[in-house]
Design an enzyme around this catalytic site. Structure first.
Site, PDB file in Angstrom:
ATOM      1  N   CYS A  73     -36.173  53.504-116.615  1.00  0.00           N
ATOM      2  CA  CYS A  73     -34.912  53.269-117.312  1.00  0.00           C
ATOM      3  C   CYS A  73     -33.739  53.716-116.443  1.00  0.00           C
ATOM      4  O   CYS A  73     -33.874  54.563-115.567  1.00  0.00           O
ATOM      5  CB  CYS A  73     -34.887  54.040-118.624  1.00  0.00           C
ATOM      6  SG  CYS A  73     -36.283  53.719-119.714  1.00  0.00           S
ATOM      7  N   ARG A 119     -34.690  48.711-110.944  1.00  0.00           N
ATOM      8  CA  ARG A 119     -35.615  49.730-111.429  1.00  0.00           C
ATOM      9  C   ARG A 119     -36.633  49.165-112.411  1.00  0.00           C
ATOM     10  O   ARG A 119     -37.644  49.792-112.693  1.00  0.00           O
ATOM     11  CB  ARG A 119     -34.828  50.867-112.096  1.00  0.00           C
ATOM     12  CG  ARG A 119     -33.943  51.633-111.144  1.00  0.00           C
ATOM     13  CD  ARG A 119     -32.959  52.512-111.878  1.00  0.00           C
ATOM     14  NE  ARG A 119     -33.602  53.658-112.507  1.00  0.00           N
ATOM     15  CZ  ARG A 119     -33.717  54.851-111.957  1.00  0.00           C
ATOM     16  NH1 ARG A 119     -33.273  55.049-110.733  1.00  0.00           N
ATOM     17  NH2 ARG A 119     -34.283  55.844-112.594  1.00  0.00           N
ATOM     18  N   TRP A 126     -36.889  50.563-120.077  1.00  0.00           N
ATOM     19  CA  TRP A 126     -38.254  50.146-119.768  1.00  0.00           C
ATOM     20  C   TRP A 126     -39.135  50.779-120.837  1.00  0.00           C
ATOM     21  O   TRP A 126     -39.209  51.996-120.954  1.00  0.00           O
ATOM     22  CB  TRP A 126     -38.645  50.629-118.376  1.00  0.00           C
ATOM     23  CG  TRP A 126     -39.954  50.104-117.864  1.00  0.00           C
ATOM     24  CD1 TRP A 126     -40.192  48.908-117.251  1.00  0.00           C
ATOM     25  CD2 TRP A 126     -41.211  50.793-117.884  1.00  0.00           C
ATOM     26  NE1 TRP A 126     -41.515  48.813-116.892  1.00  0.00           N
ATOM     27  CE2 TRP A 126     -42.165  49.953-117.266  1.00  0.00           C
ATOM     28  CE3 TRP A 126     -41.630  52.039-118.363  1.00  0.00           C
ATOM     29  CZ2 TRP A 126     -43.511  50.318-117.113  1.00  0.00           C
ATOM     30  CZ3 TRP A 126     -42.967  52.400-118.222  1.00  0.00           C
ATOM     31  CH2 TRP A 126     -43.879  51.541-117.601  1.00  0.00           C
ATOM     32  N   ASN A 162     -33.352  58.686-120.485  1.00  0.00           N
ATOM     33  CA  ASN A 162     -34.483  58.369-119.618  1.00  0.00           C
ATOM     34  C   ASN A 162     -35.517  59.465-119.779  1.00  0.00           C
ATOM     35  O   ASN A 162     -35.166  60.648-119.855  1.00  0.00           O
ATOM     36  CB  ASN A 162     -34.071  58.324-118.140  1.00  0.00           C
ATOM     37  CG  ASN A 162     -33.202  57.142-117.808  1.00  0.00           C
ATOM     38  OD1 ASN A 162     -32.965  56.272-118.634  1.00  0.00           O
ATOM     39  ND2 ASN A 162     -32.720  57.109-116.575  1.00  0.00           N
ATOM     40  N   GLY A 163     -36.796  59.102-119.760  1.00  0.00           N
ATOM     41  CA  GLY A 163     -37.847  60.100-119.842  1.00  0.00           C
ATOM     42  C   GLY A 163     -38.696  59.924-121.078  1.00  0.00           C
ATOM     43  O   GLY A 163     -38.623  58.912-121.783  1.00  0.00           O
ATOM     44  N   GLU A 195     -53.116  47.593 -99.914  1.00  0.00           N
ATOM     45  CA  GLU A 195     -51.686  47.375-100.091  1.00  0.00           C
ATOM     46  C   GLU A 195     -51.374  45.890-100.223  1.00  0.00           C
ATOM     47  O   GLU A 195     -50.533  45.487-101.042  1.00  0.00           O
ATOM     48  CB  GLU A 195     -50.918  47.992 -98.924  1.00  0.00           C
ATOM     49  CG  GLU A 195     -49.420  47.706 -98.915  1.00  0.00           C
ATOM     50  CD  GLU A 195     -48.688  48.208-100.151  1.00  0.00           C
ATOM     51  OE1 GLU A 195     -47.525  47.805-100.323  1.00  0.00           O
ATOM     52  OE2 GLU A 195     -49.281  48.995-100.932  1.00  0.00           O
ATOM     53  N   LYS A 217     -49.468  44.089-103.370  1.00  0.00           N
ATOM     54  CA  LYS A 217     -48.271  43.250-103.252  1.00  0.00           C
ATOM     55  C   LYS A 217     -48.473  41.910-103.940  1.00  0.00           C
ATOM     56  O   LYS A 217     -47.597  41.431-104.656  1.00  0.00           O
ATOM     57  CB  LYS A 217     -47.938  43.012-101.767  1.00  0.00           C
ATOM     58  CG  LYS A 217     -47.296  44.180-101.086  1.00  0.00           C
ATOM     59  CD  LYS A 217     -45.888  44.406-101.592  1.00  0.00           C
ATOM     60  CE  LYS A 217     -45.538  45.846-101.779  1.00  0.00           C
ATOM     61  NZ  LYS A 217     -46.321  46.746-102.513  1.00  0.00           N
ATOM     62  N   GLU A 276     -48.734  42.317-107.913  1.00  0.00           N
ATOM     63  CA  GLU A 276     -47.595  42.821-108.671  1.00  0.00           C
ATOM     64  C   GLU A 276     -46.453  41.824-108.764  1.00  0.00           C
ATOM     65  O   GLU A 276     -45.667  41.887-109.712  1.00  0.00           O
ATOM     66  CB  GLU A 276     -47.107  44.160-108.114  1.00  0.00           C
ATOM     67  CG  GLU A 276     -46.472  44.127-106.754  1.00  0.00           C
ATOM     68  CD  GLU A 276     -46.061  45.515-106.270  1.00  0.00           C
ATOM     69  OE1 GLU A 276     -45.793  46.395-107.102  1.00  0.00           O
ATOM     70  OE2 GLU A 276     -46.014  45.718-105.043  1.00  0.00           O
ATOM     71  N   HIS A 312     -72.010  44.483-102.218  1.00  0.00           N
ATOM     72  CA  HIS A 312     -72.671  45.429-103.111  1.00  0.00           C
ATOM     73  C   HIS A 312     -72.172  45.263-104.546  1.00  0.00           C
ATOM     74  O   HIS A 312     -71.857  46.245-105.226  1.00  0.00           O
ATOM     75  CB  HIS A 312     -72.467  46.860-102.615  1.00  0.00           C
ATOM     76  CG  HIS A 312     -73.155  47.162-101.327  1.00  0.00           C
ATOM     77  ND1 HIS A 312     -74.523  47.212-101.193  1.00  0.00           N
ATOM     78  CD2 HIS A 312     -72.661  47.391-100.086  1.00  0.00           C
ATOM     79  CE1 HIS A 312     -74.844  47.476 -99.941  1.00  0.00           C
ATOM     80  NE2 HIS A 312     -73.723  47.589 -99.246  1.00  0.00           N
ATOM     81  N   LYS A 324     -39.123  50.339-110.562  1.00  0.00           N
ATOM     82  CA  LYS A 324     -39.019  50.800-109.176  1.00  0.00           C
ATOM     83  C   LYS A 324     -39.275  52.295-109.061  1.00  0.00           C
ATOM     84  O   LYS A 324     -40.056  52.740-108.243  1.00  0.00           O
ATOM     85  CB  LYS A 324     -37.627  50.460-108.639  1.00  0.00           C
ATOM     86  CG  LYS A 324     -37.428  50.829-107.177  1.00  0.00           C
ATOM     87  CD  LYS A 324     -38.276  49.961-106.269  1.00  0.00           C
ATOM     88  CE  LYS A 324     -38.032  50.267-104.823  1.00  0.00           C
ATOM     89  NZ  LYS A 324     -38.904  49.469-103.953  1.00  0.00           N
TER      90      LYS A 324
END
Length: 604
Positions: free
Chosen positions: A2, A27, A74, A100-101, A481, A485, A488, A504, A599
């Site tokens: 947020c 964000r 968010w 926020n939080g 990575e 990418k 997401e 396996h 973000k």
């Protein structure tokens, strides 16, 4: 996560708040809102689900305020909706709050104070704003006193900004664990969860610390502890270039940031090497690392992958075991630590809550620590014993690119500095700065070949729902990575595997047309990886091979430049970032703002 922006001035603050919210879009958010207040017209609250432009369409010319707060949400408690969007106004309108939080004891607060209060949403924030109103009504407190009392009872993380509509000449803010900055101007003041929200107005910032509350007017900043002790803190000048957060002619920030990576390498050279190629890092820090018996790298997501990619170089040059841990697991399931443990925290934002809760515990154990981050003044940078900065400039796209390569590069420089301090030859080059210059050139060449990646995406990934990345050694770390990418931002179910592990169990998922991307830069295992690629190819997979020139074959999709093994991840990742970028763009998605993501992840 947020985002918060607030302002008090002698003129209408609405446009400044909207601009600040736009700067916070990177964000990640699902709704937004603004509250404005002034002496003549009272207050106006407007909220909207969806993008900032949906909020802007709802703001009328009649809405005017000399003090205001804005927020991008968010979702944590409650679904994305207008009712759950911030700002939240208390039941009888006495106070308005953004947050926020995460409030951990919101249920207990609700039971204690709000049995007779009608709530319109599902958020923990709405509970807090109504608790403040109840304290004002039941105990005869003014807004500030009620706010301070509520803060003493709240458990969890928060950055708050609060307005009392009857006092439009001031507003209040407070923080604990979530970042919050004060912006200072000649006849105005701001608060923001990020310097980017305010940099278009001022670069003079004050850091608010945990457990502090601030009262802001047009001409004053009064910082206090919750028990009333006054704090004097001088503003610092934010080193953020306002032009650097402009997309320019790029369609998306992500593409701009991919193409900035050679420049980031150059900045790191300029920052951390002198003219003779010696590393410029504090000698006390280098000695502490050299004296340790184990390095623990703690990180999340892309930063975690950067730690994995740099692990082999660190161990080879420092001759000390290195463990790389996921922060959200490490903090609550801490392994047996060695007597001389040294902790390195990797975080683009420097505000990652999962990493911070580990740092709090290592500080309690009096263990030495270093934060490597892109944001000077961030929480992790302040609270660790030392900090090194990535010099990458603002990274706006949610999917991290240049911070990843900067983290690997800086860890490599750090390893080189420790090796220099010890005076031994552990396989490190005689002139790492020169090697970085060569890598910078190779990265630029690959970026110039991006059209080939675009065409490959059109051929191999037009409609696929899943894909696999495989490699060995550092290629496996890069595969993780690359898969992150792709998944997401394109929403393709992508996974990275150690190439030898695919058979396996996971090979059962291979069907006709399944894309399998093979990474080949390791001299010792390249034939084994090619064997694994033949195994999936015989089961119908579409293989795409990225191999360095000395190991390449004629039918490989993309030839990577030959660079030393310790720098291979820096060049391998470039075309894979572009692969993810074009896969998302071809599907018509917003590359910079993938769904459900944020973000700066400031909640655990």
């Amino acid at each position: 996560m947020c985002g918060i922006v607030g302002m008090i001035a002698n003129e209408n603050v609405c446009e400044v708040l909207l601009k600040g919210l736009e700067r916070l879009e990177y964000r990640g958010y699902d709704s937004a809102g603004i509250y404005l207040a002034n002496q003549e017209k009272g207050g106006s609250l407007v909220k909207a689900q969806g993008p900032i432009k949906a909020l802007a369409h709802k703001i009328t010319p009649a809405m005017h305020g000399t003090v205001g707060i804005g927020h991008t949400r968010w979702a944590t408690h409650g679904v994305p909706s207008e009712a759950n969007a911030h700002p939240h106004r208390s039941e009888h309108g006495k106070v308005v709050l953004v947050h926020n939080g995460v409030i951990e004891n919101y249920k207990e607060l609700k039971e204690m104070y709000l049995k007779d209060t009608t709530l319109t949403g599902e958020t923990d924030t709405e509970i807090v704003v109504n608790v403040i109103e109840q304290l004002m009504a039941n105990e005869g407190l003014d807004a500030k006193s009620a706010f301070k009392k509520a803060l003493t009872q709240i458990q969890g993380s928060y950055a708050f900004a609060l307005i009392d509509p009857t006092q439009p000449d001031r507003f209040y803010a407070a923080k604990n664990k979530s970042p919050l900055l004060i912006g200072c101007g000649p006849d105005f003041h701001l608060v923001g969860s990020d310097a980017l929200a305010m940099i278009h107005q001022t670069n003079q910032l004050i850091e608010l610390q945990d457990g502090e509350i601030v009262t802001l007017t047009t001409d004053s900043v009064i910082i206090e502890t919750l028990d009333g002790q006054k704090i004097q803190r001088t503003p610092y000048e934010a080193q953020v270039d306002n032009d650097s957060i402009d997309k320019g002619t790029y369609p998306f920030y992500m593409l701009k940031e991919i193409e900035e990576q050679p420049l980031v390498i150059r900045r790191l050279q300029q920052k951390y090497f002198d003219q003779t190629g010696n590393v410029q890092i504090d000698s006390d820090l280098i000695q502490k690392i050299a004296a340790s018996d184990r390095l623990y790298i703690v990180a999340c997501g892309t930063s975690y992958h950067a730690g994995l990619a740099a692990k082999a170089t660190l161990e080879a040059w420092i001759k000390t075991p290195v463990e790389v841990h996921v922060a959200s697991e490490f903090g609550y399931h801490m392994p047996l630590l060695t007597p001389k443990a040294f902790f390195i925290f990797l975080s683009q934002s420097g505000e990652t809550a999962d990493s911070r809760q580990v740092l709090v515990k290592t500080n309690q154990l009096h263990l030495p620590s270093l934060t490597i981050t892109n944001v000077p003044g961030s929480t992790l940078a302040r609270e660790a014993d030392a900090a090194l900065f990535l010099e990458a400039g603002p990274e706006i796209a949610v999917a991290s690119t240049k911070a990843y390569t900067a983290q690997i590069s800086l860890l490599t420089i750090l390893a080189y500095a420790v090796a220099q301090q010890r005076g031994g030859n552990y396989g490190q080059p005689s002139d790492l700065s020169h090697e970085f210059s060569l890598v910078e050139e190779k990265m630029t060449q690959m970026i110039e070949d991006k059209s080939a990646i675009h065409q490959a995406v059109k051929h191999y990934l037009p409609t696929t729902r899943n894909a696999f990345f495989i490699g060995r050694g550092v290629d496996y770390a890069v595969a993780l990575e690359a898969a992150l990418k792709l998944k997401e931002i394109s929403y393709i179910q992508a996974e990275g595997f150690a190439a030898g592990e695919l058979k396996h169990g996971t090979i059962a998922l291979i069907e006709t047309g399944t894309p399998v991307i093979g990474l080949i830069t390791d001299e010792a295992t390249h034939t084994h990886t090619r064997g694994n690629l033949e195994e999936v190819k015989s089961r119908g997979a579409e293989t795409m091979i990225f191999a360095k020139a000395s190991l390449a074959q004629t039918d490989d999709l993309f030839i990577l430049p030959d660079v030393p093994d310790y720098l291979a991840s820096l060049v391998t990742i470039i075309p894979l970032q572009l692969l993810a970028y074009y896969a998302s763009d071809e599907r018509g998605y917003d590359v910079d703002k993938p769904r459900n993501l944020a973000k700066s992840v400031t909640v655990e």
